[in-house]
Write a protein that holds these residues in place. Structure first.
Motif, PDB file in Angstrom:
ATOM      1  N   LYS A  99      60.332 -20.353 -38.799  1.00  0.00           N
ATOM      2  CA  LYS A  99      58.919 -19.969 -38.757  1.00  0.00           C
ATOM      3  C   LYS A  99      58.264 -20.171 -40.118  1.00  0.00           C
ATOM      4  N   GLN A 100      58.947 -19.795 -41.173  1.00  0.00           N
ATOM      5  CA  GLN A 100      58.405 -19.944 -42.522  1.00  0.00           C
ATOM      6  C   GLN A 100      58.237 -21.418 -42.883  1.00  0.00           C
ATOM      7  N   ASP A 101      59.228 -22.245 -42.503  1.00  0.00           N
ATOM      8  CA  ASP A 101      59.128 -23.681 -42.771  1.00  0.00           C
ATOM      9  C   ASP A 101      57.967 -24.300 -42.005  1.00  0.00           C
ATOM     10  N   ALA A 102      57.812 -23.896 -40.747  1.00  0.00           N
ATOM     11  CA  ALA A 102      56.709 -24.427 -39.933  1.00  0.00           C
ATOM     12  C   ALA A 102      55.365 -24.003 -40.505  1.00  0.00           C
ATOM     13  N   PHE A 103      55.287 -22.776 -41.012  1.00  0.00           N
ATOM     14  CA  PHE A 103      54.051 -22.294 -41.626  1.00  0.00           C
ATOM     15  C   PHE A 103      53.735 -23.074 -42.896  1.00  0.00           C
ATOM     16  N   SER A 104      54.751 -23.290 -43.721  1.00  0.00           N
ATOM     17  CA  SER A 104      54.552 -24.016 -44.968  1.00  0.00           C
ATOM     18  C   SER A 104      54.178 -25.473 -44.714  1.00  0.00           C
ATOM     19  N   GLU A 105      54.696 -26.053 -43.632  1.00  0.00           N
ATOM     20  CA  GLU A 105      54.430 -27.456 -43.318  1.00  0.00           C
ATOM     21  C   GLU A 105      53.153 -27.643 -42.501  1.00  0.00           C
ATOM     22  N   GLY A 106      52.427 -26.562 -42.243  1.00  0.00           N
ATOM     23  CA  GLY A 106      51.149 -26.669 -41.562  1.00  0.00           C
ATOM     24  C   GLY A 106      51.239 -26.906 -40.065  1.00  0.00           C
TER      25      GLY A 106
END
Length: 328
Positions: A99-106
C-alpha cells in the motif's frame, strides 16, 4: 447456497480470510480443551484464552493441560496455530508495504473535497506547493504528473497521482468533482506550441468530466490564449508575458528591483479581492480608500466585470458587484 458463500469468502481480502481461519482454529481448540479437561479449563472462554496465548507463543503458563490427549491437542495447536498467526501478521505487513509503495508511486486514488489539483511537476509547481503546505492554513494538494516515478514531495498535504492528465482515468483518480480549483502548468520541456496544445487538451478533459470546477491554465504563446478561453479556462496565465514585463522593468530601472520587491510581497498572499459592501455603493473611490487606510489596508483599484481599474480617479463611484482590490 454453499457455493455462493464459498465464492463470497474467496472475494474477501487475504488478511481477512486468514484472520477468520485463525479465529476458527482458536474457537475449535478452545472448546476441545474445555471438553477434554473441564477441571483445568472450567469455561469455554478459558479454553479460547489458552488457545490464543499458546498459538501466539506467549505462553503465560496460567493454564496448562495435564492429560495426554490435552497435551497432544496443545502440540497440534502450536503446529497449526503458529502458522496462521505468522501468516496473518506477515500478510498484514506485506499489505502495508504494498500500500505504501502504491501510494508513493501515485497509484492510489484520492478521496476528499476542497482540494487543489496541480498538473505538471516543474520548478514553478514545486515552489507553489512548498508555499501552500508551509502556509498558516495548508490546503490538501493533488499533484498529477506522468514523468515522475514516485512522489517528489513527502507531505501529508500532498497526494501524488502518476499518469497522463488528458486521460479520463487519471483525472477521475483526483476526485475532480469535489475539487476547489485546478492549475494546469505548461510543460517547458516541449515546444511552446505543443506545450499549449497539451495544456488545452488537458483542460478539455477536465471540463468534460466536471464543467463547474475552476481551471487556471498557464499558456506560453499569445495565440493560444483565445483557444484556452474557448476550451473553458476560468483564468489564463501568460507566463512569458509576465517574464517580459520583468525584463522591460529591469531594463528601464536603475537596478532598484522595485517590481521584484512588490512581487515578493504578493507571494505572501497579501493581495486579495473583497466584495463591495452595500454601505460603499455610490461612494467615490477616494472615500472608500480612506476607510481602508484607517484599517491599515491599501485599496489599489476596482475590478468591474472583465475590466480592472487600478488607481482610478478620486471621483470614480463604486457600483454594486464591484470587487475591491486590496493590499494588506
Amino acid at each position: 447456497m454453499p457455493n455462493r458463500v464459498y465464492i463470497s469468502f474467496l472475494r474477501l481480502p487475504l488478511p481477512v480470510r486468514i484472520l477468520m481461519f485463525a479465529l476458527l482454529v482458536f474457537l475449535t481448540f478452545g472448546i476441545s480443551i474445555h471438553l477434554l479437561e473441564p477441571e483445568t479449563f472450567p469455561t469455554v472462554f478459558d479454553g479460547i484464552w489458552w488457545a490464543i496465548i499458546t498459538a501466539s507463543t506467549v505462553g503465560y503458563g496460567d493454564y496448562v493441560p495435564h492429560s495426554m490427549f490435552g497435551r497432544i491437542t496443545a502440540v497440534i495447536l502450536i503446529l497449526l496455530g503458529v502458522g496462521f498467526v505468522s501468516a496473518y501478521f506477515g500478510t498484514l505487513a506485506a499489505a502495508a508495504v504494498t500500500k505504501q509503495d502504491a501510494f508513493s508511486e501515485g497509484k492510489i486514488p484520492f478521496k476528499g473535497e476542497g482540494h487543489i489539483i496541480i498538473i505538471g511537476w516543474n520548478e514553478r509547481s514545486r515552489e507553489l506547493i512548498t508555499k501552500l503546505i508551509n502556509s498558516r492554513y495548508p490546503q490538501m494538494i493533488v499533484l498529477i504528473d506522468e514523468t515522475l516515478e514516485s512522489t517528489p514531495v513527502h507531505s501529508r498535504f500532498v497526494h501524488f497521482i502518476q499518469g497522463k492528465a488528458h486521460v479520463d482515468e487519471t483525472i477521475l483518480k483526483s476526485d475532480i468533482e469535489r475539487a476547489e480549483k485546478v492549475l494546469i502548468t505548461a510543460d517547458r520541456g516541449n515546444d511552446e506550441l505543443q506545450a499549449d496544445m497539451n495544456s488545452i487538451l488537458t483542460l478539455l478533459t477536465i471540463k468534460g468530466l466536471c464543467s463547474q470546477v475552476k481551471c487556471i491554465v498557464e499558456i506560453l504563446t499569445a495565440e493560444q490564449v483565445i483557444n484556452a478561453l474557448r476550451a473553458g479556462a476560468d483564468e489564463v496565465i501568460q507566463s512569458n508575458k509576465l517574464t517580459s514585463v520583468f525584463m522591460v522593468n529591469s531594463l528601464h530601472s536603475n537596478g532598484d528591483g522595485l517590481l521584484s520587491d512588490f512581487v515578493h510581497h504578493l507571494q505572501e498572499s497579501r493581495l486579495s479581492a473583497r466584495i463591495t459592501h452595500e454601505d460603499d455603493i455610490g461612494k467615490p473611490f477616494i472615500d472608500v480608500c480612506h476607510q481602508f487606510l484607517t484599517k491599515g489596508i491599501l485599496l489599489l483599484g476596482i475590478k468591474r466585470g472583465e475590466e480592472t481599474f487600478l488607481n482610478p480617479s478620486r471621483s470614480f463611484e463604486i457600483e454594486k458587484d464591484d470587487l475591491l482590490l486590496i493590499f494588506r
